[in-house]
Motif scaffolding. Sequence first.
Motif, PDB file in Angstrom:
ATOM      1  N   VAL A 248      57.743 -37.772 -15.524  1.00  0.00           N
ATOM      2  CA  VAL A 248      58.055 -36.393 -15.133  1.00  0.00           C
ATOM      3  C   VAL A 248      56.852 -35.534 -15.492  1.00  0.00           C
ATOM      4  O   VAL A 248      56.524 -35.370 -16.677  1.00  0.00           O
ATOM      5  CB  VAL A 248      59.314 -35.885 -15.855  1.00  0.00           C
ATOM      6  N   ARG A 249      56.209 -34.997 -14.480  1.00  0.00           N
ATOM      7  CA  ARG A 249      54.998 -34.211 -14.694  1.00  0.00           C
ATOM      8  C   ARG A 249      55.322 -32.725 -14.668  1.00  0.00           C
ATOM      9  O   ARG A 249      56.362 -32.288 -14.153  1.00  0.00           O
ATOM     10  CB  ARG A 249      53.945 -34.532 -13.631  1.00  0.00           C
ATOM     11  N   ALA A 250      54.427 -31.924 -15.237  1.00  0.00           N
ATOM     12  CA  ALA A 250      54.580 -30.473 -15.241  1.00  0.00           C
ATOM     13  C   ALA A 250      54.392 -29.922 -13.832  1.00  0.00           C
ATOM     14  O   ALA A 250      53.844 -30.584 -12.940  1.00  0.00           O
ATOM     15  CB  ALA A 250      53.569 -29.843 -16.199  1.00  0.00           C
ATOM     16  N   LEU A 251      54.865 -28.704 -13.624  1.00  0.00           N
ATOM     17  CA  LEU A 251      54.734 -28.071 -12.312  1.00  0.00           C
ATOM     18  C   LEU A 251      53.269 -27.954 -11.909  1.00  0.00           C
ATOM     19  O   LEU A 251      52.914 -28.158 -10.748  1.00  0.00           O
ATOM     20  CB  LEU A 251      55.388 -26.681 -12.347  1.00  0.00           C
ATOM     21  N   ILE A 252      52.413 -27.638 -12.872  1.00  0.00           N
ATOM     22  CA  ILE A 252      50.968 -27.567 -12.649  1.00  0.00           C
ATOM     23  C   ILE A 252      50.340 -28.691 -13.466  1.00  0.00           C
ATOM     24  O   ILE A 252      50.331 -28.624 -14.699  1.00  0.00           O
ATOM     25  CB  ILE A 252      50.404 -26.202 -13.087  1.00  0.00           C
ATOM     26  N   PRO A 253      49.845 -29.757 -12.850  1.00  0.00           N
ATOM     27  CA  PRO A 253      49.373 -30.937 -13.601  1.00  0.00           C
ATOM     28  C   PRO A 253      48.001 -30.752 -14.232  1.00  0.00           C
ATOM     29  O   PRO A 253      47.188 -31.679 -14.249  1.00  0.00           O
ATOM     30  CB  PRO A 253      49.362 -32.029 -12.529  1.00  0.00           C
ATOM     31  N   TYR A 254      47.729 -29.582 -14.750  1.00  0.00           N
ATOM     32  CA  TYR A 254      46.459 -29.312 -15.442  1.00  0.00           C
ATOM     33  C   TYR A 254      46.747 -28.364 -16.590  1.00  0.00           C
ATOM     34  O   TYR A 254      47.593 -27.461 -16.486  1.00  0.00           O
ATOM     35  CB  TYR A 254      45.433 -28.654 -14.502  1.00  0.00           C
ATOM     36  N   ASP A 255      46.050 -28.542 -17.699  1.00  0.00           N
ATOM     37  CA  ASP A 255      46.113 -27.538 -18.751  1.00  0.00           C
ATOM     38  C   ASP A 255      44.837 -26.706 -18.712  1.00  0.00           C
ATOM     39  O   ASP A 255      44.019 -26.840 -17.787  1.00  0.00           O
ATOM     40  CB  ASP A 255      46.356 -28.177 -20.117  1.00  0.00           C
ATOM     41  N   HIS A 256      44.639 -25.832 -19.711  1.00  0.00           N
ATOM     42  CA  HIS A 256      43.516 -24.897 -19.630  1.00  0.00           C
ATOM     43  C   HIS A 256      42.166 -25.557 -19.888  1.00  0.00           C
ATOM     44  O   HIS A 256      41.122 -24.958 -19.615  1.00  0.00           O
ATOM     45  CB  HIS A 256      43.725 -23.751 -20.617  1.00  0.00           C
ATOM     46  N   THR A 257      42.167 -26.796 -20.413  1.00  0.00           N
ATOM     47  CA  THR A 257      40.902 -27.483 -20.670  1.00  0.00           C
ATOM     48  C   THR A 257      40.640 -28.635 -19.705  1.00  0.00           C
ATOM     49  O   THR A 257      39.537 -29.197 -19.721  1.00  0.00           O
ATOM     50  CB  THR A 257      40.880 -28.039 -22.108  1.00  0.00           C
ATOM     51  N   ALA A 258      41.621 -28.989 -18.888  1.00  0.00           N
ATOM     52  CA  ALA A 258      41.490 -30.154 -18.006  1.00  0.00           C
ATOM     53  C   ALA A 258      40.472 -29.885 -16.905  1.00  0.00           C
ATOM     54  O   ALA A 258      40.489 -28.831 -16.261  1.00  0.00           O
ATOM     55  CB  ALA A 258      42.844 -30.513 -17.400  1.00  0.00           C
ATOM     56  N   VAL A 259      39.581 -30.832 -16.685  1.00  0.00           N
ATOM     57  CA  VAL A 259      38.565 -30.763 -15.629  1.00  0.00           C
ATOM     58  C   VAL A 259      38.974 -31.710 -14.505  1.00  0.00           C
ATOM     59  O   VAL A 259      39.299 -32.872 -14.751  1.00  0.00           O
ATOM     60  CB  VAL A 259      37.178 -31.147 -16.170  1.00  0.00           C
ATOM     61  N   ASP A 260      38.993 -31.182 -13.302  1.00  0.00           N
ATOM     62  CA  ASP A 260      39.343 -31.995 -12.137  1.00  0.00           C
ATOM     63  C   ASP A 260      38.068 -32.678 -11.629  1.00  0.00           C
ATOM     64  O   ASP A 260      37.214 -32.044 -10.991  1.00  0.00           O
ATOM     65  CB  ASP A 260      39.977 -31.122 -11.053  1.00  0.00           C
ATOM     66  N   TRP A 261      37.955 -33.983 -11.901  1.00  0.00           N
ATOM     67  CA  TRP A 261      36.765 -34.731 -11.489  1.00  0.00           C
ATOM     68  C   TRP A 261      36.855 -35.212 -10.045  1.00  0.00           C
ATOM     69  O   TRP A 261      35.925 -35.839  -9.558  1.00  0.00           O
ATOM     70  CB  TRP A 261      36.570 -35.942 -12.407  1.00  0.00           C
ATOM     71  N   LYS A 262      37.958 -34.909  -9.375  1.00  0.00           N
ATOM     72  CA  LYS A 262      38.153 -35.433  -8.024  1.00  0.00           C
ATOM     73  C   LYS A 262      38.015 -34.351  -6.953  1.00  0.00           C
ATOM     74  O   LYS A 262      38.543 -34.494  -5.844  1.00  0.00           O
ATOM     75  CB  LYS A 262      39.540 -36.081  -7.922  1.00  0.00           C
ATOM     76  N   LEU A 263      37.344 -33.263  -7.290  1.00  0.00           N
ATOM     77  CA  LEU A 263      37.144 -32.203  -6.297  1.00  0.00           C
ATOM     78  C   LEU A 263      36.291 -32.716  -5.142  1.00  0.00           C
ATOM     79  O   LEU A 263      35.324 -33.459  -5.336  1.00  0.00           O
ATOM     80  CB  LEU A 263      36.468 -30.991  -6.950  1.00  0.00           C
ATOM     81  N   LYS A 264      36.641 -32.272  -3.936  1.00  0.00           N
ATOM     82  CA  LYS A 264      35.921 -32.721  -2.742  1.00  0.00           C
ATOM     83  C   LYS A 264      34.747 -31.813  -2.397  1.00  0.00           C
ATOM     84  O   LYS A 264      34.011 -32.081  -1.446  1.00  0.00           O
ATOM     85  CB  LYS A 264      36.887 -32.784  -1.560  1.00  0.00           C
ATOM     86  N   GLU A 265      34.591 -30.727  -3.144  1.00  0.00           N
ATOM     87  CA  GLU A 265      33.483 -29.803  -2.934  1.00  0.00           C
ATOM     88  C   GLU A 265      33.050 -29.243  -4.273  1.00  0.00           C
ATOM     89  O   GLU A 265      33.806 -29.308  -5.252  1.00  0.00           O
ATOM     90  CB  GLU A 265      33.894 -28.679  -1.970  1.00  0.00           C
ATOM     91  N   PRO A 266      31.846 -28.698  -4.352  1.00  0.00           N
ATOM     92  CA  PRO A 266      31.366 -28.188  -5.643  1.00  0.00           C
ATOM     93  C   PRO A 266      32.244 -27.034  -6.146  1.00  0.00           C
ATOM     94  O   PRO A 266      32.744 -26.218  -5.378  1.00  0.00           O
ATOM     95  CB  PRO A 266      29.940 -27.722  -5.343  1.00  0.00           C
ATOM     96  N   SER A 267      32.431 -27.014  -7.460  1.00  0.00           N
ATOM     97  CA  SER A 267      33.174 -25.907  -8.073  1.00  0.00           C
ATOM     98  C   SER A 267      32.262 -24.676  -8.175  1.00  0.00           C
ATOM     99  O   SER A 267      31.029 -24.816  -8.251  1.00  0.00           O
ATOM    100  CB  SER A 267      33.661 -26.324  -9.464  1.00  0.00           C
ATOM    101  N   PRO A 268      32.865 -23.475  -8.167  1.00  0.00           N
ATOM    102  CA  PRO A 268      34.293 -23.178  -8.078  1.00  0.00           C
ATOM    103  C   PRO A 268      34.844 -23.365  -6.663  1.00  0.00           C
ATOM    104  O   PRO A 268      34.183 -22.993  -5.689  1.00  0.00           O
ATOM    105  CB  PRO A 268      34.374 -21.725  -8.531  1.00  0.00           C
ATOM    106  N   THR A 269      36.045 -23.908  -6.580  1.00  0.00           N
ATOM    107  CA  THR A 269      36.671 -24.166  -5.283  1.00  0.00           C
ATOM    108  C   THR A 269      37.725 -23.100  -5.002  1.00  0.00           C
ATOM    109  O   THR A 269      38.351 -22.576  -5.940  1.00  0.00           O
ATOM    110  CB  THR A 269      37.322 -25.554  -5.269  1.00  0.00           C
TER     111      THR A 269
END
Length: 383
Positions: A109-130
């Motif tokens: 059971v995952r949270a509604l938003i699967p990221y916390d304030h320190t989590a980095v999304d390494w799977k972005l399809k374009e350079p950050s900020p997105t």
Amino acid sequence: MTYTQEGVRPIAYVGRIPVSPITKRRLRNFRANKRGFWSLIVFLVLFAVTGFAEVVANDDPILVQYKGELYWPMLHDYPETAYGGDFPTKTDYSDPFVAERIAENGFMVRALIPYDHTAVDWKLKEPSPTPPGGDHWLGTDDQARDVLARTIYGFRISVVFGLLMTLFTTLIGVAAGAVQGYFGGWVDLTFQRVMKIFGTLPMLMVIIIVASFVEPNFWWLLGVMVLFGWPWPVGYVRAEFLRARNFTFVRAAKALGVSDTMVMFRHILPNAMVATLTFLPFTLAGSITTLTALDFIGFGLPPGSASLGDVLAQGKANLQAPWLGLTGFFVLSIMLSLLFFVGEAVRDAFDPHKLFKGEAAAGKDAASGPRAPAAAQAQGGGA
């Protein structure tokens, strides 16, 4: 509603808590200000939601059921080997291999938003900020962190900081103002000189100087800001104590042998707290704004901490990503507007003119009600 033994003074009850008539009228006047009342409701709902930020936004699942056993990743760190992996390090639940193993042998059971304030999304399809999208509702910042998650955590830490600062400064300031006004003389003069010292020292400059050799953190910032922020209620409380210390009921209490502490905090302080309570929402808003400003210029919470000032700083540093600046602006504007509306409602509740206006109107109606039928009967009898 019940009555005292004298049969004259009514006492209302809210649930099982006795409420005096004047408090009941204040609550009624507060609810009469619809904008302030609903602003308080909305603010409390937002604070309650952000208070459980770990449940709303977290990169670790709330619950994992694997081969009949329950795991609580939100509370404990489990190695990847617990789910059939090869590495004894902390499990990355976004790893497709781990997610597949858990899906085959249970569920999570995952949270509604699967990221916390320190989590980095390494799977972005374009350079950050997105920009905002399905995976990140408010986009990401220049370090590929979810903006909505950082906003939720930043809202909570800003409100908690503001509440603690308001509480501590109010307690210290009220105590200092009570001592000054009640005793007067050299005590009052000494406290006034101390307040002059704290009033002339620039708080921001002191924080910048100390931050050059001490790493700032939540409690360090709170202590420094309380040290310079406590004088705000002193003037209101001191003036009321100077006025009330020679009243008849105070002289009578002292003549009966009541201690100075009891006279100050039992008999005079309730009257002196009206102005202080009226300014509390505005003080809370000022505390939040101060923390946001310190985070914005880089002298607030440690780097990487979730804060509204950091969101605004991200917007300033990335003008090509307007969603960053707009998010910080709207969140801060809504928060402060709600607090200001609540402050207006509290001011109306403690306004003496509005406090007794409804009582006078009710008394006038009650006085004119019984006379109307009598006047009508007299007129009919005369005809």
